[in-house]
Design a protein around this motif. Structure first.
Motif, PDB file in Angstrom:
ATOM      1  N   UNK A 231      53.212  34.080  61.482  1.00 26.10           N
ATOM      2  CA  UNK A 231      53.898  33.536  60.305  1.00 26.10           C
ATOM      3  C   UNK A 231      52.925  32.890  59.332  1.00 26.10           C
ATOM      4  N   UNK A 232      51.965  32.153  59.853  1.00 26.68           N
ATOM      5  CA  UNK A 232      51.046  31.450  58.959  1.00 26.68           C
ATOM      6  C   UNK A 232      50.046  32.403  58.301  1.00 26.68           C
TER       7      UNK A 232
ATOM      8  N   UNK B 100      48.883  34.326  52.895  1.00 27.53           N
ATOM      9  CA  UNK B 100      48.718  35.433  51.942  1.00 27.53           C
ATOM     10  C   UNK B 100      49.709  35.296  50.787  1.00 27.53           C
ATOM     11  N   UNK B 101      50.952  34.911  51.091  1.00 26.51           N
ATOM     12  CA  UNK B 101      51.964  34.718  50.049  1.00 26.51           C
ATOM     13  C   UNK B 101      51.574  33.600  49.087  1.00 26.51           C
TER      14      UNK B 101
ATOM     15  N   UNK C 144      48.767  34.661  46.791  1.00 28.50           N
ATOM     16  CA  UNK C 144      49.234  35.564  45.746  1.00 28.50           C
ATOM     17  C   UNK C 144      49.931  34.792  44.635  1.00 28.50           C
ATOM     18  N   UNK C 145      50.677  33.741  45.001  1.00 24.20           N
ATOM     19  CA  UNK C 145      51.331  32.927  43.977  1.00 24.20           C
ATOM     20  C   UNK C 145      50.300  32.227  43.099  1.00 24.20           C
ATOM     21  N   UNK C 146      49.257  31.716  43.710  1.00 20.66           N
ATOM     22  CA  UNK C 146      48.198  31.052  42.939  1.00 20.66           C
ATOM     23  C   UNK C 146      47.590  32.031  41.932  1.00 20.66           C
ATOM     24  N   UNK C 147      47.430  33.282  42.336  1.00 16.24           N
ATOM     25  CA  UNK C 147      46.808  34.288  41.475  1.00 16.24           C
ATOM     26  C   UNK C 147      47.766  34.874  40.442  1.00 16.24           C
TER      27      UNK C 147
ATOM     28  N   UNK D 257      48.358  24.756  55.321  1.00 18.77           N
ATOM     29  CA  UNK D 257      48.669  26.005  56.007  1.00 18.77           C
ATOM     30  C   UNK D 257      47.454  26.557  56.747  1.00 18.77           C
ATOM     31  N   UNK D 258      46.283  26.430  56.133  1.00 23.31           N
ATOM     32  CA  UNK D 258      45.049  26.863  56.803  1.00 23.31           C
ATOM     33  C   UNK D 258      44.837  26.068  58.088  1.00 23.31           C
ATOM     34  N   UNK D 259      45.100  24.767  58.023  1.00 23.50           N
ATOM     35  CA  UNK D 259      44.965  23.913  59.208  1.00 23.50           C
ATOM     36  C   UNK D 259      45.976  24.319  60.279  1.00 23.50           C
ATOM     37  N   UNK D 260      47.196  24.626  59.864  1.00 24.45           N
ATOM     38  CA  UNK D 260      48.222  25.065  60.810  1.00 24.45           C
ATOM     39  C   UNK D 260      47.803  26.346  61.525  1.00 24.45           C
ATOM     40  N   UNK D 261      47.254  27.287  60.765  1.00 22.23           N
ATOM     41  CA  UNK D 261      46.825  28.550  61.367  1.00 22.23           C
ATOM     42  C   UNK D 261      45.706  28.317  62.384  1.00 22.23           C
TER      43      UNK D 261
END
Length: 199
Positions: free
Chosen positions: A153-154, A159-160, A163-166, A184-188
């Protein structure tokens, strides 16, 4: 036609009423008591779905909907983990997910409230099935399935958000995505660590 309606609105007012005209995409005429302190600068909410849609592009809508449903899933699954996991590291991972994603969900709801955007309020069919399957698991099987879900999920969520930032158009929503990415990076990273422990 609009001008004629405005004239009729003025004529229909009694001496105890005054007219406040506020320009949005359409002219809105509101009759209020003459002794009212209300002015043009006061808030007059005019619900206009088309105006809301102009604030966001297809990418924004896709992202906001996915983030809302994904955030709900993380909180619901995290609560299961904090209660049902047998491994203490899995319990702690679940507790972290509940705390962090609850905060992120509230921020997203605040954005939606300010822009009059309606977010999803339930999981999609696939997410609901995954949650139901996880809920049915016990012991080490639960721990393994939960950590596997968190990693997958993470990876998708990150990735989602990138994509929003871009590609997003609404600045506040892009800022939300940018601000949330480090969490989110920390969660992953933590999910991968715990997955290795229980595999």
């Amino acid at each position: 036609m609009l001008t004629l309606l405005s004239v009729f609105a003025v004529m229909a007012c009694t001496k105890k009423e005054k007219i406040i005209e506020r320009q949005s995409t359409d002219t809105t005429v509101v009759a209020v008591p003459a002794d009212s302190q209300m002015t043009v600068t006061d808030s007059i909410t005019v619900s206009n779905t088309k105006d809301v849609q102009k604030l966001v592009n297809d990418q924004d809508r896709k992202f906001a909907n996915a983030a809302a449903k994904g955030g709900m899933m993380e909180v619901m699954a995290g609560k299961l983990a904090s209660q049902n996991a047998t491994n203490s590291a899995v319990k702690k991972l679940g507790e972290m997910m509940v705390e962090d994603h609850t905060k992120a969900n509230e921020e997203l709801k605040q954005w939606a409230s300010k822009t009059a955007y309606t977010l999803p309020t339930s999981l999609d069919k696939d997410q609901q099935k995954t949650y139901d399957d996880l809920k049915a698991k016990k012991g080490a099987d639960f721990d393994r399935m939960y950590t596997d879900i968190m990693v997958k999920d993470h990876e998708k969520t990150i990735a989602d958000f990138k994509q929003e930032v871009t590609d997003g158009s609404e600045s506040s929503l892009k800022n939300f995505a940018t601000k949330t990415l480090p969490t989110l990076d920390h969660h992953l990273m933590e999910s991968k660590k715990v997955k290795d422990v229980v595999k």
